[in-house]
Design an enzyme around this catalytic site. Sequence first.
Site, PDB file in Angstrom:
ATOM      1  CB  CYS A 173      -0.940   0.078   1.195  1.00  0.00           C
ATOM      2  SG  CYS A 173      -2.017  -1.327   1.386  1.00  0.00           S
ATOM      3  CG  HIS A 203      17.694 -36.073 -11.084  1.00  0.00           C
ATOM      4  ND1 HIS A 203      18.084 -37.373 -10.919  1.00  0.00           N
ATOM      5  CD2 HIS A 203      18.817 -35.365 -11.324  1.00  0.00           C
ATOM      6  CE1 HIS A 203      19.404 -37.453 -11.028  1.00  0.00           C
ATOM      7  NE2 HIS A 203      19.874 -36.245 -11.277  1.00  0.00           N
ATOM      8  CD  GLU A 234       8.295 -10.500 -11.249  1.00  0.00           C
ATOM      9  OE1 GLU A 234       7.802 -10.154 -10.179  1.00  0.00           O
ATOM     10  OE2 GLU A 234       9.500 -10.381 -11.497  1.00  0.00           O
ATOM     11  CE  LYS A 276      10.456  -2.318  -7.336  1.00  0.00           C
ATOM     12  NZ  LYS A 276      10.992  -3.301  -8.285  1.00  0.00           N
ATOM     13  CE  LYS A 298      11.928 -10.062 -12.795  1.00  0.00           C
ATOM     14  NZ  LYS A 298      12.774  -9.961 -11.684  1.00  0.00           N
ATOM     15  CG  ASN A 328       2.064   0.293   3.995  1.00  0.00           C
ATOM     16  OD1 ASN A 328       1.749  -0.848   3.690  1.00  0.00           O
ATOM     17  ND2 ASN A 328       3.296   0.753   3.885  1.00  0.00           N
ATOM     18  N   GLY A 329       0.127  -1.663   6.270  1.00  0.00           N
ATOM     19  CA  GLY A 329       0.631  -2.614   7.273  1.00  0.00           C
ATOM     20  C   GLY A 329      -0.474  -3.561   7.692  1.00  0.00           C
ATOM     21  NE  ARG A 365       4.506   1.798  -0.532  1.00  0.00           N
ATOM     22  CZ  ARG A 365       5.616   1.506   0.130  1.00  0.00           C
ATOM     23  NH1 ARG A 365       6.794   1.777  -0.401  1.00  0.00           N
ATOM     24  NH2 ARG A 365       5.567   0.950   1.313  1.00  0.00           N
ATOM     25  CD1 TRP A 367      -0.715  -6.027  -3.712  1.00  0.00           C
ATOM     26  CD2 TRP A 367      -0.532  -6.732  -1.597  1.00  0.00           C
ATOM     27  NE1 TRP A 367      -0.386  -7.364  -3.732  1.00  0.00           N
ATOM     28  CE2 TRP A 367      -0.267  -7.823  -2.448  1.00  0.00           C
ATOM     29  CE3 TRP A 367      -0.470  -6.937  -0.224  1.00  0.00           C
ATOM     30  CZ2 TRP A 367       0.059  -9.082  -1.972  1.00  0.00           C
ATOM     31  CZ3 TRP A 367      -0.152  -8.207   0.250  1.00  0.00           C
ATOM     32  CH2 TRP A 367       0.112  -9.259  -0.626  1.00  0.00           C
ATOM     33  CD  GLU A 399      15.528 -12.101 -11.452  1.00  0.00           C
ATOM     34  OE1 GLU A 399      15.106 -12.760 -10.494  1.00  0.00           O
ATOM     35  OE2 GLU A 399      15.144 -10.935 -11.677  1.00  0.00           O
TER      36      GLU A 399
HETATM   37  C1  F6R Z   1      10.578  -9.842  -8.503  1.00  0.00           C
HETATM   38  C2  F6R Z   1      10.601  -8.958  -7.366  1.00  0.00           C
HETATM   39  C3  F6R Z   1      10.422  -9.549  -6.011  1.00  0.00           C
HETATM   40  C4  F6R Z   1      11.367  -8.874  -5.012  1.00  0.00           C
HETATM   41  C5  F6R Z   1      11.100  -9.381  -3.596  1.00  0.00           C
HETATM   42  C6  F6R Z   1      12.086  -8.803  -2.591  1.00  0.00           C
HETATM   43  O1  F6R Z   1      10.755  -9.135  -9.695  1.00  0.00           O
HETATM   44  O2  F6R Z   1      10.725  -7.777  -7.494  1.00  0.00           O
HETATM   45  O3  F6R Z   1      10.616 -10.926  -6.029  1.00  0.00           O
HETATM   46  O4  F6R Z   1      12.682  -9.144  -5.392  1.00  0.00           O
HETATM   47  O5  F6R Z   1       9.799  -9.041  -3.221  1.00  0.00           O
HETATM   48  O6  F6R Z   1      12.012  -7.424  -2.571  1.00  0.00           O
HETATM   49  P1  F6R Z   1      13.160  -6.534  -1.956  1.00  0.00           P
HETATM   50  O7  F6R Z   1      14.370  -6.728  -2.789  1.00  0.00           O
HETATM   51  O8  F6R Z   1      12.641  -5.142  -2.018  1.00  0.00           O
HETATM   52  O9  F6R Z   1      13.390  -7.020  -0.561  1.00  0.00           O
END
Ligand code: F6R
Length: 613
Positions: free
Chosen positions: A2, A509, A493, A608, A490, A99-100, A27, A73, A486
């Site tokens: 949020c 396996h 998501e 985010k 990407k 937020n929380g 966010r 969120w 990774e």
């Molecule tokens: C994927 C992504 C998330 C963050 C994860 C940790 O693209 O952005 O998997 O990497 O939520 O976030 P931080 O790095 O902010 O602790």
Amino acid sequence: MCGIVGYIGKQQAYPIIIKGLHRLEYRGYDSAGVALLNGHLNIYKKKGKVSELEHFIAQKDNTGSVGIGHTRWATHGEPNDVNAHPHASYNQKIALIHNGIIENYAAIKTELLKKGYQFQSETDTEVLVHFIEEIRQNEQCSLEKALRLALTKIVGAYAIIVISEEEPRQLLAARKGSPLVIGIGTEAGEYFIASDATPIIEHTKNVVYLNDNEIAILGESGLHIKNLQNVETTPYIQTLDMALESIEKGGYDYFMLKEIYEQPNSIADAMRGRLIAKDNYVRLGGIHHYLPHLTNAKRIVIVACGTSWHAGLVAEYLIEELARIPVEVEYASEFRYRNPIIEKGDVVIAISQSGETADTLAAIELAKSRGAIIYGICNVVGSSIARATDEGAYIHAGPEIGVASTKAFTAQVTVLTMLALMLAQHRQTLTKEQFSFLLHELENIPQKVNKSLRLNDSVLEIAKIFKDARNFLYLGRGYNFPVALEGALKLKEISYIHAEGYPAAEMKHGPIALIDEEMPVVVIATRDSSYDKIISNIKEVKARRGKVIAVVTEGDVLIPEMVDYVIEIPQTHEALIPLLAVVPLQLLAYHVAILRGCDVDQPRNLAKSVTVE
Ligand code: F6R
């Protein structure tokens, strides 16, 4: 999660708030709402993105020089108009954004229900606003006192902003575990407040970061910061080091694409002043006091989540190979709940772009309570994780706004590579020639990333071919295994295609059963110590008619003969390949998602920074 924003001053609050909400939308974007004070409270809320709220408010009274706004969120209660913030007290006198998570909301709600309170929403936040108003009525006290008393009874994490019709010339805010930044306006009595600095930057560079368990009172009488015992402290005013352009799209369609293209610069920024290859110099200034500790560590534990966890995996390979220190990489969310063996003096490295991830923060607190020394590798300056660690290094990637992390990953890996090299130098685990070669190679990485970005058109063509695939497999070995993870993350998501990253040799396996002519398999098959082995893995896929997209080192003639599509990246030392190999995988995910009509900057269900467990 949020985003929250508030304004008090002489200007109209609404345009400032709505622009701030657009900036904070990364966010969370399940719903949005604002509350404006202009003699009385006007509250507008809407399910969906901020633009829908804006549309809804267009013909309504949006005047007032005090206001708050929220982009959500969802945690408690589905995304809809009713659960959207702000929430108001039963008498519509107080409005609050949050937020929380209020962990003990159910117990408080039960008490309030007994007293006859009625609840409109399913949120924990509505419980808090009723609770504050209940205390205010009972104690016949100010909003400030009621807020303070309420917060002493609250368990959980919060960043909140509250306004009241009865005390209209002030804005109250408080934080515990979720971030809040206060901007000091140019006119007396003018303040901005937000979850991060992006809504504030165009108004002022003078900011105060609120600490946990602090309440801020903003308004005509200035800025006052008090703790929950009502003791006032002097605000520490800092200057924001952030340019407005860095939080705008700068001609790109999406922040994600802009951030992918920023990588030559963000990697160079991560190294600036820290690495001078010709002088054999590598030093992370922020890691100083505890350097002997790190150098002599018996083992290092890395905690992180998501993409930052993948950067941690790359660091495991780097630190073990270059500096010969054993490394364990832990999901912060698992580490914090499994009674890990951490002893006094152990070294823990926490990696986080946002510096606000709740699980990583909790893992740090746990390790700290057992006497570990904590290093932080963060992007957001002044963030909770940066402040909770003993020492650390910022990655200096600049604001990352696209929800899918791109430039933060490469900047994290760059800083972790420098850390591994620094440790190797102190521990004398590399020859002078090896050390010097690696420094030169690392210094040249930004140019090579630039070259990798020129692959964009050919990656787009591959994306067109596979945009309708239902599954993808990503394979890599050694340093390229985290890159495979990774790449898969990407893609899933932002395009919602199911994708798995796997160590290439593990495929036989189990996952090999998935392979048929429908299955695209991205293999990172660069010229490194696993080259011959990965060729065998490619053959295993081809024997089952899988479609192979191989990321190879430029000039490779063998692999292009055996695969369906080839992406050539520049040559570099094996340890640095992740910094180059990840770039076409970011582009592939981006193009597939765009071709499927997805919103890559705001993928569904995500946000985010994950400030809830
Ligand atoms: C994927 C992504 C998330 C963050 C994860 C940790 O693209 O952005 O998997 O990497 O939520 O976030 P931080 O790095 O902010 O602790």
